[in-house]
Motif scaffolding. Structure first.
Motif, PDB file in Angstrom:
ATOM      1  N   HIS A 223      51.219  -2.590  50.584  1.00 41.83           N
ATOM      2  CA  HIS A 223      51.695  -2.246  51.915  1.00 41.83           C
ATOM      3  C   HIS A 223      53.137  -1.742  51.873  1.00 41.83           C
ATOM      4  O   HIS A 223      53.467  -0.734  52.509  1.00 41.83           O
ATOM      5  N   GLY A 224      54.004  -2.431  51.132  1.00 47.01           N
ATOM      6  CA  GLY A 224      55.417  -2.040  51.088  1.00 47.01           C
ATOM      7  C   GLY A 224      55.622  -0.675  50.476  1.00 47.01           C
ATOM      8  O   GLY A 224      56.379   0.156  51.003  1.00 47.01           O
ATOM      9  N   ILE A 225      54.944  -0.398  49.358  1.00 42.67           N
ATOM     10  CA  ILE A 225      55.119   0.888  48.682  1.00 42.67           C
ATOM     11  C   ILE A 225      54.548   2.027  49.529  1.00 42.67           C
ATOM     12  O   ILE A 225      55.166   3.093  49.662  1.00 42.67           O
ATOM     13  N   ALA A 226      53.373   1.809  50.123  1.00 48.94           N
ATOM     14  CA  ALA A 226      52.778   2.844  50.974  1.00 48.94           C
ATOM     15  C   ALA A 226      53.632   3.098  52.209  1.00 48.94           C
ATOM     16  O   ALA A 226      53.814   4.246  52.627  1.00 48.94           O
ATOM     17  N   THR A 227      54.170   2.040  52.797  1.00 47.83           N
ATOM     18  CA  THR A 227      55.035   2.203  53.972  1.00 47.83           C
ATOM     19  C   THR A 227      56.288   2.983  53.617  1.00 47.83           C
ATOM     20  O   THR A 227      56.751   3.832  54.388  1.00 47.83           O
ATOM     21  N   LEU A 228      56.861   2.710  52.436  1.00 52.39           N
ATOM     22  CA  LEU A 228      58.039   3.446  51.991  1.00 52.39           C
ATOM     23  C   LEU A 228      57.735   4.937  51.897  1.00 52.39           C
ATOM     24  O   LEU A 228      58.553   5.776  52.305  1.00 52.39           O
ATOM     25  N   ALA A 229      56.562   5.292  51.383  1.00 54.85           N
ATOM     26  CA  ALA A 229      56.193   6.708  51.268  1.00 54.85           C
ATOM     27  C   ALA A 229      56.063   7.352  52.648  1.00 54.85           C
ATOM     28  O   ALA A 229      56.555   8.468  52.872  1.00 54.85           O
ATOM     29  N   ILE A 230      55.421   6.659  53.589  1.00 57.96           N
ATOM     30  CA  ILE A 230      55.278   7.215  54.936  1.00 57.96           C
ATOM     31  C   ILE A 230      56.639   7.325  55.613  1.00 57.96           C
ATOM     32  O   ILE A 230      56.926   8.302  56.322  1.00 57.96           O
ATOM     33  N   ALA A 231      57.503   6.345  55.399  1.00 59.79           N
ATOM     34  CA  ALA A 231      58.843   6.373  55.994  1.00 59.79           C
ATOM     35  C   ALA A 231      59.638   7.567  55.485  1.00 59.79           C
ATOM     36  O   ALA A 231      60.347   8.233  56.250  1.00 59.79           O
ATOM     37  N   GLU A 232      59.539   7.854  54.186  1.00 55.51           N
ATOM     38  CA  GLU A 232      60.261   8.998  53.632  1.00 55.51           C
ATOM     39  C   GLU A 232      59.684  10.316  54.160  1.00 55.51           C
ATOM     40  O   GLU A 232      60.435  11.247  54.471  1.00 55.51           O
ATOM     41  N   ALA A 233      58.363  10.400  54.268  1.00 56.95           N
ATOM     42  CA  ALA A 233      57.748  11.630  54.778  1.00 56.95           C
ATOM     43  C   ALA A 233      58.178  11.882  56.222  1.00 56.95           C
ATOM     44  O   ALA A 233      58.462  13.025  56.603  1.00 56.95           O
ATOM     45  N   PHE A 234      58.242  10.819  57.027  1.00 55.35           N
ATOM     46  CA  PHE A 234      58.651  10.982  58.414  1.00 55.35           C
ATOM     47  C   PHE A 234      60.131  11.357  58.501  1.00 55.35           C
ATOM     48  O   PHE A 234      60.524  12.226  59.285  1.00 55.35           O
ATOM     49  N   ALA A 235      60.971  10.709  57.697  1.00 51.21           N
ATOM     50  CA  ALA A 235      62.405  11.017  57.719  1.00 51.21           C
ATOM     51  C   ALA A 235      62.660  12.466  57.309  1.00 51.21           C
ATOM     52  O   ALA A 235      63.557  13.125  57.845  1.00 51.21           O
ATOM     53  N   MET A 236      61.875  12.988  56.389  1.00 51.70           N
ATOM     54  CA  MET A 236      62.066  14.351  55.903  1.00 51.70           C
ATOM     55  C   MET A 236      61.603  15.403  56.899  1.00 51.70           C
ATOM     56  O   MET A 236      62.152  16.498  56.944  1.00 51.70           O
ATOM     57  N   THR A 237      60.577  15.095  57.708  1.00 48.37           N
ATOM     58  CA  THR A 237      59.959  16.116  58.550  1.00 48.37           C
ATOM     59  C   THR A 237      60.090  15.853  60.041  1.00 48.37           C
ATOM     60  O   THR A 237      59.958  16.781  60.841  1.00 48.37           O
ATOM     61  N   LYS A 238      60.297  14.593  60.438  1.00 53.85           N
ATOM     62  CA  LYS A 238      60.293  14.183  61.852  1.00 53.85           C
ATOM     63  C   LYS A 238      58.973  14.596  62.530  1.00 53.85           C
ATOM     64  O   LYS A 238      58.951  14.888  63.732  1.00 53.85           O
ATOM     65  N   ASP A 239      57.903  14.593  61.772  1.00 53.51           N
ATOM     66  CA  ASP A 239      56.579  14.916  62.300  1.00 53.51           C
ATOM     67  C   ASP A 239      56.119  13.784  63.210  1.00 53.51           C
ATOM     68  O   ASP A 239      55.903  12.653  62.749  1.00 53.51           O
ATOM     69  N   GLU A 240      55.967  14.064  64.489  1.00 56.24           N
ATOM     70  CA  GLU A 240      55.631  13.029  65.468  1.00 56.24           C
ATOM     71  C   GLU A 240      54.282  12.381  65.181  1.00 56.24           C
ATOM     72  O   GLU A 240      54.029  11.260  65.621  1.00 56.24           O
ATOM     73  N   GLU A 241      53.403  13.059  64.466  1.00 53.80           N
ATOM     74  CA  GLU A 241      52.106  12.462  64.143  1.00 53.80           C
ATOM     75  C   GLU A 241      52.255  11.267  63.198  1.00 53.80           C
ATOM     76  O   GLU A 241      51.334  10.447  63.099  1.00 53.80           O
ATOM     77  N   LEU A 242      53.377  11.183  62.525  1.00 55.25           N
ATOM     78  CA  LEU A 242      53.601  10.059  61.614  1.00 55.25           C
ATOM     79  C   LEU A 242      54.340   8.901  62.273  1.00 55.25           C
ATOM     80  O   LEU A 242      54.368   7.796  61.725  1.00 55.25           O
ATOM     81  N   ARG A 243      54.950   9.141  63.443  1.00 59.40           N
ATOM     82  CA  ARG A 243      55.798   8.115  64.047  1.00 59.40           C
ATOM     83  C   ARG A 243      55.012   6.838  64.370  1.00 59.40           C
ATOM     84  O   ARG A 243      55.421   5.731  64.001  1.00 59.40           O
ATOM     85  N   ASP A 244      53.886   6.983  65.067  1.00 58.89           N
ATOM     86  CA  ASP A 244      53.111   5.795  65.438  1.00 58.89           C
ATOM     87  C   ASP A 244      52.547   5.100  64.208  1.00 58.89           C
ATOM     88  O   ASP A 244      52.486   3.862  64.148  1.00 58.89           O
ATOM     89  N   MET A 245      52.138   5.892  63.227  1.00 58.82           N
ATOM     90  CA  MET A 245      51.632   5.315  61.977  1.00 58.82           C
ATOM     91  C   MET A 245      52.715   4.472  61.306  1.00 58.82           C
ATOM     92  O   MET A 245      52.471   3.329  60.887  1.00 58.82           O
ATOM     93  N   LEU A 246      53.911   5.024  61.213  1.00 58.65           N
ATOM     94  CA  LEU A 246      55.008   4.304  60.586  1.00 58.65           C
ATOM     95  C   LEU A 246      55.392   3.063  61.387  1.00 58.65           C
ATOM     96  O   LEU A 246      55.661   2.005  60.812  1.00 58.65           O
ATOM     97  N   ARG A 247      55.402   3.172  62.709  1.00 59.21           N
ATOM     98  CA  ARG A 247      55.777   2.014  63.521  1.00 59.21           C
ATOM     99  C   ARG A 247      54.788   0.856  63.322  1.00 59.21           C
ATOM    100  O   ARG A 247      55.182  -0.300  63.238  1.00 59.21           O
ATOM    101  N   ASP A 248      53.494   1.169  63.241  1.00 57.95           N
ATOM    102  CA  ASP A 248      52.495   0.122  63.007  1.00 57.95           C
ATOM    103  C   ASP A 248      52.702  -0.552  61.653  1.00 57.95           C
ATOM    104  O   ASP A 248      52.626  -1.778  61.527  1.00 57.95           O
ATOM    105  N   LEU A 249      52.964   0.258  60.623  1.00 60.81           N
ATOM    106  CA  LEU A 249      53.203  -0.304  59.286  1.00 60.81           C
ATOM    107  C   LEU A 249      54.489  -1.131  59.265  1.00 60.81           C
ATOM    108  O   LEU A 249      54.561  -2.198  58.637  1.00 60.81           O
ATOM    109  N   HIS A 250      55.510  -0.637  59.943  1.00 62.62           N
ATOM    110  CA  HIS A 250      56.796  -1.323  60.058  1.00 62.62           C
ATOM    111  C   HIS A 250      56.615  -2.680  60.735  1.00 62.62           C
ATOM    112  O   HIS A 250      57.136  -3.709  60.273  1.00 62.62           O
ATOM    113  N   ASP A 251      55.864  -2.713  61.839  1.00 64.30           N
ATOM    114  CA  ASP A 251      55.679  -3.957  62.592  1.00 64.30           C
ATOM    115  C   ASP A 251      54.931  -4.997  61.775  1.00 64.30           C
ATOM    116  O   ASP A 251      55.169  -6.203  61.924  1.00 64.30           O
TER     117      ASP A 251
END
Length: 521
Positions: free
Chosen positions: A297-325
């Motif tokens: 979970h931690g490694i996969a979340t880190l990858a999604i967090a980096e992808a979102f930070a690099m692109t600000k793709d809104e389709e990843l925001r909710d996904m990242l927030r769920d993993l973060h929570d």
């Protein structure tokens, strides 16, 4: 993955100057340092004055002179309250008198957004030291000789720091952009051979992506079908889920600037993210990608967090927030994380969760204050030797947990030029890069880079050239690495290759957390 139990040794294939030695942090207060104390007031003595023996003018002068004398004595008594006398270490040295700033009300800083200097303020920070009360009897003060290490580690009063600590921001991942990446690579120690090694590693990684978009540590499956040696060896007590393998394979692709929207490998990154999305499961809070372990979970979340930070793709925001929570929910009350949610933590699993949370912060998802405070307390609970060494499950002095602990201290807001971190970096530098433990090499390199440690160029040259020399160049294994190591055997060639590529991307993957002002490497 946990901590390394073997002592890493420096690679024999590269050289390094033995003249570069570990700096020592001098004691803040010499052993015979003492505070100036107010002298006792003398008891006043009154004399009977006869008017017929002393003229009025003389009596007035005596009275006024006495008043002035009392005021002068009062000033002398009060003045030393904000002064400290430091005597020389040797008899030939003259005492030095330092005027300390007047005490001010202590301000409680917030955890998520620490006070930072404004653009118009001088780029300096003042260290602070707690002084004993003047009313304390000298006989009750701690003997400085017996606490020399504490004195050495204390922050020096009135010291002007030349480095500025900062929290992760969007600027960190801008070094991955074309043009900027080459600039930072040259600045921090990459060369043409190491950049070619990264390119070859990325080609090997994408060649081993499966049809469903995932990666697997087990290379006996398609598309490799066993053509590469050292697929993995997975003992029953060590979970290596596909979510961890997929997240770990995505990280070096993202580290070189390839996102699901941009770059040569955008299709591979997009398929990897799609696979992770398909594997998310509902949880008590948020959604999870554990598949048996918080590592996944931690490694996969880190990858999604980096992808979102690099692109600000809104389709990843909710996904990242769920993993973060889910990470927030899974934290143990004492601040750590381990294989299952709510378990008492260990250093290495905690490392991945903190990095995922701090990378989420880059994208605008804040790390809750309570989670931050608990994580900081947990890391400190594993420290030893005055906070310069760390253990895996408890206080200790082990190489890999020390590298992780020092890095997490910086991510959690350690002050600039923290003496404990510098002494911890001395320890890592003296150990040198490992010939086999890529996990240690990854965290130690990140720590020395982020701390802007003075010995990083020599460390980097040794490890960089060793990795270039040991990368496979023939057959289906070309572009990959594998070293016989307990944890390297668990993750196999995919794990080793991803970690080595991340080491060689250190220069531009993240900017140093401690910015330097006129402080050379």
């Amino acid at each position: 993955m946990s901590h390394s139990t073997t002592q890493p040794i420096a690679p024999p294939v590269v050289g390094g100057s033995s003249a570069l030695r570990s700096r020592q942090v001098e004691a803040t207060l010499p052993a015979n340092a003492e505070l100036a104390k107010p002298s006792k007031k003398r008891k006043a003595r009154w004399f009977k004055i006869s008017d017929d023996r002393f003229p009025g003018g003389l009596v007035s002068a005596i009275l006024h002179g006495g008043l002035l004398l009392i005021l002068a004595l009062w000033t002398i008594i009060e003045e030393p309250r904000n002064r400290m006398v430091i005597e020389g270490r040797f008899a030939s040295e003259a005492p030095v008198e330092i005027t300390l700033p007047q005490p001010q009300e202590r301000q409680e800083a917030t955890v998520d957004e620490p006070d930072m200097p404004s653009a118009d303020s001088p780029q300096i920070q003042w260290s602070r030291v707690e002084l004993p009360s003047l009313e304390t009897s000298p006989s009750k003060l701690v003997d400085p000789v017996q606490t020399s290490i504490d004195a050495m580690l204390a922050e020096v009063p009135l010291e002007v720091s030349k480095s500025l600590a900062r929290m992760p921001s969007n600027a960190d991942i801008q070094g991955r952009e074309e043009g900027k990446r080459q600039e930072l690579a040259e600045k921090y120690g990459a060369n043409a051979a190491s950049e070619q090694a990264v390119a070859s590693a990325l080609e090997w990684i994408v060649a081993h992506q499966r049809n469903d978009g995932s990666w697997d540590f087990d290379l006996t499956k398609d598309p490799c079908n066993g053509r590469c040696g050292n697929p993995r060896h997975n003992p029953s007590d060590m979970a290596t889920p596909k979510t961890a393998a997929t997240g770990l394979a995505l990280l070096p692709l993202l580290g070189s600037g390839h996102s699901h929207l941009n770059g040569r490998y955008r299709e591979n990154v997009s398929r990897g993210i799609y696979y992770l999305r398909s594997q998310m499961r509902d949880a008590q809070s948020g959604r999870e990608l554990m598949h048996g372990s918080m590592y996944g979970h931690g490694i996969a979340t880190l990858a999604i967090a980096e992808a979102f930070a690099m692109t600000k793709d809104e389709e990843l925001r909710d996904m990242l927030r769920d993993l973060h929570d889910f990470i927030v929910m899974a934290q143990h009350p004492k601040g750590g994380w381990r294989y299952k949610p709510g378990q008492p933590g260990d250093m290495t699993v905690t490392g991945w969760q903190v990095l995922a949370l701090k990378s989420s912060q880059i994208g605008g998802i804040p790390m809750p204050s309570l989670v931050h405070v608990r994580a900081e307390e947990f890391v400190q609970s594993l420290s030893s030797e005055h906070g310069t060494r760390f253990g895996y499950l408890g206080p200790g002095a082990e190489p890999t947990p020390t590298a992780v602990g020092l890095l997490l201290q910086m991510y959690l807001g350690a002050p600039p030029r923290n003496s404990r971190i510098i002494l911890g970096c001395d320890y890592l530098y003296d150990l040198g890069p490992s010939k086999t433990d890529v996990y240690f090499n990854y965290y130690a390199t990140m720590t020395l880079h982020h701390a802007r440690y003075y010995g990083f160029p020599e460390w980097n040259a040794k490890l960089r050239d060793y990795l270039v020399a040991t990368q496979a160049t023939k057959g289906h294994e070309a572009g990959s690495w594998h070293f016989r190591d307990h944890f390297g055997d668990v993750g196999g060639r995919l794990y080793s290759t991803a970690m080595c590529a991340l080491v060689l991307e250190t220069y531009y993957r993240y900017l140093p957390l401690w910015e330097e002002a006129e402080f050379p490497l």
